[in-house]
Design a protein around this motif. Structure first.
Motif, PDB file in Angstrom:
ATOM      1  N   SER A  42       0.906  -1.264   0.007  1.00  0.00           N
ATOM      2  CA  SER A  42       0.084   0.004  -0.060  1.00  0.00           C
ATOM      3  C   SER A  42       0.837   1.288   0.177  1.00  0.00           C
ATOM      4  CB  SER A  42      -1.037   0.051   1.240  1.00  0.00           C
ATOM      5  OG  SER A  42      -1.869  -1.050   1.073  1.00  0.00           O
ATOM      6  N   VAL A  43       2.038   1.134   0.748  1.00  0.00           N
ATOM      7  CA  VAL A  43       2.758   2.469   0.829  1.00  0.00           C
ATOM      8  C   VAL A  43       3.353   2.617  -0.674  1.00  0.00           C
ATOM      9  CG1 VAL A  43       4.923   3.325   1.729  1.00  0.00           C
ATOM     10  CG2 VAL A  43       3.312   2.262   3.216  1.00  0.00           C
ATOM     11  N   SER A  44       4.035   1.769  -1.091  1.00  0.00           N
ATOM     12  CA  SER A  44       4.501   1.622  -2.249  1.00  0.00           C
ATOM     13  C   SER A  44       3.545   2.287  -3.509  1.00  0.00           C
ATOM     14  CB  SER A  44       5.117   0.314  -2.902  1.00  0.00           C
ATOM     15  OG  SER A  44       5.613   0.274  -4.174  1.00  0.00           O
ATOM     16  N   ARG A  48       3.741   6.355  -5.730  1.00  0.00           N
ATOM     17  CA  ARG A  48       4.052   6.181  -7.038  1.00  0.00           C
ATOM     18  C   ARG A  48       3.828   7.747  -7.391  1.00  0.00           C
ATOM     19  NH1 ARG A  48       6.469   1.507  -8.740  1.00  0.00           N
ATOM     20  NH2 ARG A  48       5.800  -0.294  -7.331  1.00  0.00           N
ATOM     21  N   PRO A  49       2.679   8.018  -7.378  1.00  0.00           N
ATOM     22  CA  PRO A  49       2.189   9.430  -8.151  1.00  0.00           C
ATOM     23  C   PRO A  49       2.836  10.480  -7.833  1.00  0.00           C
ATOM     24  CG  PRO A  49       0.328   8.290  -7.500  1.00  0.00           C
ATOM     25  CD  PRO A  49       1.585   7.560  -6.628  1.00  0.00           C
ATOM     26  N   PRO A  56      13.257   5.470 -12.045  1.00  0.00           N
ATOM     27  CA  PRO A  56      13.071   4.210 -12.646  1.00  0.00           C
ATOM     28  C   PRO A  56      11.971   3.608 -12.140  1.00  0.00           C
ATOM     29  CG  PRO A  56      15.110   4.107 -11.115  1.00  0.00           C
ATOM     30  CD  PRO A  56      14.503   5.801 -11.274  1.00  0.00           C
ATOM     31  N   PRO A  57      11.261   2.649 -13.106  1.00  0.00           N
ATOM     32  CA  PRO A  57       9.865   2.045 -12.409  1.00  0.00           C
ATOM     33  C   PRO A  57      10.349   1.383 -11.058  1.00  0.00           C
ATOM     34  CG  PRO A  57      10.531   1.335 -14.599  1.00  0.00           C
ATOM     35  CD  PRO A  57      11.729   2.299 -13.795  1.00  0.00           C
ATOM     36  N   ASP A  58      11.347   0.942 -10.515  1.00  0.00           N
ATOM     37  CA  ASP A  58      11.313   0.262  -9.298  1.00  0.00           C
ATOM     38  C   ASP A  58      11.748   1.134  -8.219  1.00  0.00           C
ATOM     39  OD1 ASP A  58      13.940   0.697 -10.383  1.00  0.00           O
ATOM     40  OD2 ASP A  58      14.760  -1.105  -9.347  1.00  0.00           O
ATOM     41  N   TRP A  59      11.772   2.438  -8.204  1.00  0.00           N
ATOM     42  CA  TRP A  59      12.190   3.488  -7.432  1.00  0.00           C
ATOM     43  C   TRP A  59      11.346   3.257  -6.140  1.00  0.00           C
ATOM     44  CZ3 TRP A  59      16.416   6.606  -7.214  1.00  0.00           C
ATOM     45  CH2 TRP A  59      16.309   7.325  -6.218  1.00  0.00           C
ATOM     46  N   PHE A  60      10.094   3.077  -6.402  1.00  0.00           N
ATOM     47  CA  PHE A  60       9.242   2.883  -5.028  1.00  0.00           C
ATOM     48  C   PHE A  60       8.925   1.512  -4.827  1.00  0.00           C
ATOM     49  CE2 PHE A  60       8.204   7.370  -6.130  1.00  0.00           C
ATOM     50  CZ  PHE A  60       8.707   8.015  -5.131  1.00  0.00           C
ATOM     51  N   SER A  61       9.830   0.450  -5.072  1.00  0.00           N
ATOM     52  CA  SER A  61       9.520  -0.796  -4.729  1.00  0.00           C
ATOM     53  C   SER A  61       9.398  -1.132  -3.361  1.00  0.00           C
ATOM     54  CB  SER A  61      10.712  -1.786  -5.235  1.00  0.00           C
ATOM     55  OG  SER A  61      11.891  -1.525  -4.432  1.00  0.00           O
ATOM     56  N   GLN A  62       8.604  -2.079  -2.851  1.00  0.00           N
ATOM     57  CA  GLN A  62       8.362  -2.291  -1.555  1.00  0.00           C
ATOM     58  C   GLN A  62       9.676  -2.351  -0.714  1.00  0.00           C
ATOM     59  OE1 GLN A  62       5.836  -5.812  -1.024  1.00  0.00           O
ATOM     60  NE2 GLN A  62       5.001  -5.293  -3.433  1.00  0.00           N
ATOM     61  N   CYS A  65      11.261   1.115  -0.427  1.00  0.00           N
ATOM     62  CA  CYS A  65      10.563   1.979   0.568  1.00  0.00           C
ATOM     63  C   CYS A  65      10.675   1.642   2.019  1.00  0.00           C
ATOM     64  CB  CYS A  65       9.097   1.895   0.300  1.00  0.00           C
ATOM     65  SG  CYS A  65       8.347   2.616  -1.321  1.00  0.00           S
ATOM     66  N   ALA A  66      10.879   0.296   2.353  1.00  0.00           N
ATOM     67  CA  ALA A  66      10.986   0.038   3.767  1.00  0.00           C
ATOM     68  C   ALA A  66      12.517   0.391   4.335  1.00  0.00           C
ATOM     69  CB  ALA A  66      11.217  -1.753   3.917  1.00  0.00           C
ATOM     70  N   SER A  67      13.577   0.080   2.901  1.00  0.00           N
ATOM     71  CA  SER A  67      14.820   0.456   3.419  1.00  0.00           C
ATOM     72  C   SER A  67      14.843   2.004   3.647  1.00  0.00           C
ATOM     73  CB  SER A  67      15.724  -0.077   2.177  1.00  0.00           C
ATOM     74  OG  SER A  67      17.063   0.426   2.605  1.00  0.00           O
TER      75      SER A  67
END
Length: 80
Positions: A42-44, A48-49, A56-62, A65-67
């Motif tokens: 949910s956070v990820s 994203r918006p 990059p597409p994985d910038w807000f990966s789970q 975000c946790a890290s």
């Protein structure tokens, strides 16, 4: 000897080289307040918006975000 798994782990620990903007960090913290620090899906999705242009597409990966949230907690002083 090169270990792809170790290289992948290192990337997840330190994250991408480019820093997060203040806006992205605030969005991350706000989303964690709303969703909790166990619901990284949910956070990820929620932040994203608010990505800076060119991320990059994985910038807000789970995992990222946790890290990043863990890093924020470590570098932020508790209010007195």
């Amino acid at each position: 000897m090169f270990c792809p798994r170790c290289a992948e782990h290192k990337l997840l620990v330190i994250g991408p080289a480019e820093p997060w903007s203040v806006r992205e960090k605030l969005c991350l913290a706000t989303s964690v307040m709303k969703s909790g620090d166990q619901n990284w899906v949910s956070v990820s999705r929620a932040i994203r918006p608010f990505a800076e242009p060119g991320r990059p597409p994985d910038w807000f990966s789970q995992k990222h975000c946790a890290s990043k949230y863990s890093e924020l907690l470590e570098t932020t002083e508790a209010p007195k």
